[in-house]
Design an enzyme around this catalytic site. Structure first.
Site, PDB file in Angstrom:
ATOM      1  N   ASP A  52     109.628  27.385   8.727  1.00 47.30           N
ATOM      2  CA  ASP A  52     110.912  27.665   8.073  1.00 47.30           C
ATOM      3  C   ASP A  52     111.033  29.126   7.658  1.00 47.30           C
ATOM      4  OD1 ASP A  52     111.376  24.994   8.423  1.00 47.30           O
ATOM      5  OD2 ASP A  52     112.082  24.640   6.379  1.00 47.30           O
ATOM      6  N   ASN A  95     114.726  23.837  12.186  1.00 47.73           N
ATOM      7  CA  ASN A  95     115.177  22.689  11.391  1.00 47.73           C
ATOM      8  C   ASN A  95     115.131  23.053   9.913  1.00 47.73           C
ATOM      9  OD1 ASN A  95     116.157  20.131  10.927  1.00 47.73           O
ATOM     10  ND2 ASN A  95     114.190  19.104  11.137  1.00 47.73           N
ATOM     11  N   HIS A 404     107.721  16.974   8.198  1.00 46.23           N
ATOM     12  CA  HIS A 404     106.460  17.357   7.573  1.00 46.23           C
ATOM     13  C   HIS A 404     106.079  16.447   6.413  1.00 46.23           C
ATOM     14  CE1 HIS A 404     108.808  19.841   4.419  1.00 46.23           C
ATOM     15  NE2 HIS A 404     109.693  19.266   5.200  1.00 46.23           N
ATOM     16  N   ARG A 405     107.052  16.033   5.622  1.00 49.52           N
ATOM     17  CA  ARG A 405     106.725  15.238   4.438  1.00 49.52           C
ATOM     18  C   ARG A 405     106.306  13.819   4.795  1.00 49.52           C
ATOM     19  NH1 ARG A 405     107.008  18.729   0.759  1.00 49.52           N
ATOM     20  NH2 ARG A 405     108.686  20.270   0.622  1.00 49.52           N
ATOM     21  N   LYS A 432     105.988  23.166   8.977  1.00 54.03           N
ATOM     22  CA  LYS A 432     107.261  23.514   8.335  1.00 54.03           C
ATOM     23  C   LYS A 432     107.042  24.067   6.935  1.00 54.03           C
ATOM     24  CE  LYS A 432     111.783  21.500   7.250  1.00 54.03           C
ATOM     25  NZ  LYS A 432     112.594  22.461   8.006  1.00 54.03           N
TER      26      LYS A 432
END
Length: 671
Positions: A52, A95, A404-405, A432
């Site tokens: 990001d 994203n 990612h989470r 990310k």
């Protein structure tokens, strides 16, 4: 960072130690954009290095900012300071909502022509409410695909149009707080002569993220007033001023995984749970309130300005019923903690999950159910009842939806009481926000050594076992042990120390071998700070290795060293006695062989490619002699383990041999 297609986590039994967290994604991208809009140069310390932030840095360069990546986690940004951005420009935002939305608003108020796009999932994430607010002002923004979603086109070729600033700008607050954040960061650019007012329509979700925005705006000279989080006023005369230097505090959302880890996992003897560095109880991030939720479930947590200490308290954990609007990202971790709670946990007011990197409500419900939980998914809530007994848990392959989470949350399922492994698909998606997440997890997690998987690949010299083993290790994300290299390194170290490689020098070599500082990094082999990759690959080194391996005291000394390579998440070990002596209980043993003619030809090509002249007939004779010597050794002679699978590779490419080993391994997995 793991770049494998999947990562298998063996059952984990405990955790203890210290974790240094990376910088906050939310703070990092806000700071980068604010620095880009300011006059002067801002030195940003402890910046998160992630996908990001990378797309944001690339975009800032494209619009004319000077970006100096000074090394480590420090970046210097020289901002536009009122100058027009470079235009036209096409910007790819991946994203990253924290990049796409604020940058859209800023560019719409700076003037120029821009196209902003992202990955397919970004084109499914709504942006219509932000675009509507900017169009109220008079900005010209078009959708290049579906109405209400990226990609977008900003069309101010002749400069910024006349803006309607005399009336409040209205924006919905119940879809994503990033729309309001984007306006708060962009509107100071046009608030020189009059106050600019934003009114939030409906309930403002994720207020803690707006708190972060306001705190950072103040650091850059913009003092926004708000009335009950519904009306925000940017004062006339606002102008961005660089603070010179700014430090990014660690990510409180990322802290949630290690807070949960401390609450779930028993501490090894002599350790007191998990200590987190980089974020403390005074954090400006709303997700630090995850601490309250974890305490409610039973965690024991203490902390200070830049640290947290977590230990397991109540066990099993206590189920909770919680409005999670204040911790939207970290609340995902509570869903996995619920698997270890007594009773049913309900997480409410989480409708914003549906417009994140994926539809997180649906994703969490699906993946929790795979593990054996009973899950009820509502429009804005999730209700989780854990498996009633250890026997009701299921081994699962967790689909991560490029989120990612999801990947980080479900790694905690490896602590399940049934002792089952868990597969995380596409583990690289953690890049990310936390590229080294799994490495950090493995530094503090504990597992029974016998449950850490080992693949043994044994065989005669020049059979290709090292090449195949290294490739298998890369594909699985496992550690790699070239046991033959250990003997070669031992022989090299002994020679450098002036020790004779014979029975007279056996004890001195054994003492040397016990503490060899060896590590394998990619295709390089290191002895301390010395790259010995080439030095141990000579024919002389190979002969010396055979002589060293015949010394019983040296072999004994190296056994413990080799066992030390058995670390999370797993190991691929190649040699001549990995399956027979070193790891006799390994779940997969392969004996890789090839005809002596084939091996001589391979060795001949290898030497010729290095510019070393060689006679193929001499090489064949040397291999035959080496085979006879290795097979007749009194200690650990070369032979397949009784339960080894024979892989004759004379007619196989390396890729085919690797594929066969992986097929055998996959057939043994429960997924």
């Amino acid at each position: 960072m793991f770049s494998t297609a999947f990562l298998d986590l063996p059952p984990l039994t405990g955790a203890g130690g210290t974790v240094q967290l990376p910088g906050s994604k939310s703070i990092s991208n806000r700071v980068l954009l604010l620095a880009a809009l300011s006059q002067g140069t801002t030195e940003v310390h402890d910046l998160l290095a992630s996908d990001d932030t990378r797309v944001m840095l690339d975009a800032l360069r494209a619009i004319g900012c000077t970006v100096d990546e000074a090394g480590g986690a420090t970046v210097r940004i020289t901002g536009l300071g009122g100058a027009a951005p470079r235009s036209p420009a096409k910007l790819f935002m991946g994203n990253a909502g924290t990049a796409m939305r604020p940058l859209t608003a800023a560019l719409a108020l700076l003037g120029g022509e821009f196209e902003l796009s992202g990955v397919p999932r970004m084109h499914e994430r709504p942006i219509g409410d932000l675009v509507d607010a900017l169009r109220q002002l008079g900005c010209r923004i078009d959708y290049l695909g579906n109405e209400g979603y990226p990609p977008l086109s900003i069309r101010h070729a002749a400069g910024l149009p006349a803006l309607r600033l005399h009336e409040p700008i209205r924006v919905r607050g119940d879809v994503s707080s990033q729309f309001l954040t984007a306006l708060l960061m962009a509107l100071p650019l046009v608030a020189q002569e009059q106050d600019v007012v934003i009114e939030v329509v409906g309930e403002l979700i994720s207020k803690p993220y707006i708190h972060i925005t306001l705190a950072l705006l103040a650091r850059f000279g913009i003092a926004v007033r708000h009335e009950d989080w519904q009306r925000f006023t940017i004062p006339a005369g606002s102008r961005y001023r660089s603070p010179g230097q700014i430090h990014v505090e660690a990510d409180a959302s990322s802290a949630s995984y290690f807070i949960a880890l401390g609450a779930i996992a028993a501490s090894p003897e002599g350790q007191k749970g998990i200590k987190i560095l980089g974020v403390g109880q005074d954090s400006i991030q709303g997700d630090i309130r995850f601490v309250e939720a974890a305490r409610a479930m039973g965690a024991q947590i203490t902390g200070g300005p830049n640290w947290l200490q977590i230990e397991r308290g109540s066990w099993p954990l206590r189920a909770i019923d919680l409005d999670c609007n204040h911790i939207p990202d970290a609340a995902m971790t509570l869903a996995v903690m619920a698997l270890y709670a007594q009773g049913t946990t309900t997480l409410r007011n989480i409708a914003s999950w549906r417009v994140k990197e994926t539809d997180r409500l649906a994703a969490m419900a699906i993946e929790l159910a795979k593990l054996g939980a009973s899950v009820e998914e509502g429009a804005d809530y999730l209700r989780i009842t854990p498996p009633a007994r250890a026997a009701d848990w299921k081994s699962a392959s967790i689909h991560t939806y490029d989120d990612h989470r999801v990947a980080m949350c479900f790694s905690l399922a490896a602590f399940n009481p049934a002792g089952l492994p868990v597969r995380i698909e596409d583990p690289k998606c953690v890049a990310k926000t936390f590229p080294d997440y799994f490495e950090a997890l493995f530094q503090v997690a504990r597992a029974d050594a016998a449950r850490i998987p080992v693949i043994c690949i044994d065989g005669p010299t020049a059979s290709g076992k090292g090449t195949v083993a290294a490739a298998v290790a890369r594909q699985l994300g496992y550690h790699f042990l070239d046991s033959g290299a250990l003997y070669r390194i031992t022989a090299l170290a002994a020679t450098r120390a002036g020790i004779a490689i014979d029975e007279a020098g056996e004890q001195r070599i054994a003492e040397l071998a016990r503490s060899l500082p060896v590590r394998f990094e990619g295709e390089r082999i290191w002895l301390g700070q010395d790259d010995v990759t080439e030095a141990i690959r000579t024919e002389e080194a190979g002969m010396n290795a055979s002589r060293v391996s015949a010394l019983p005291a040296v072999r004994t000394a190296l056994v413990a060293l080799q066992h030390g390579f058995r670390r999370l998440p797993g190991l691929v070990a190649d040699g001549r006695d990995m399956g027979t002596v070193i790891f006799p209980a390994a779940p997969l043993k392969v004996f890789l062989t090839a005809s002596v003619e084939c091996r001589a030809e391979r060795r001949h090509k290898q030497l010729i490619s290095k510019g070393i002249s060689a006679n193929i007939f001499d090489l064949r004779a040397q291999l035959e002699a080496r085979d006879a010597r290795d097979q007749s050794r009194a200690v650990a002679p070369l032979k397949p383990a009784q339960d080894a699978l024979l892989l004759e590779s004379s007619a196989l490419t390396v890729e085919q041999a690797v594929a066969q080993v992986l097929d055998w391994w996959q057939a043994r997995q429960p997924f």
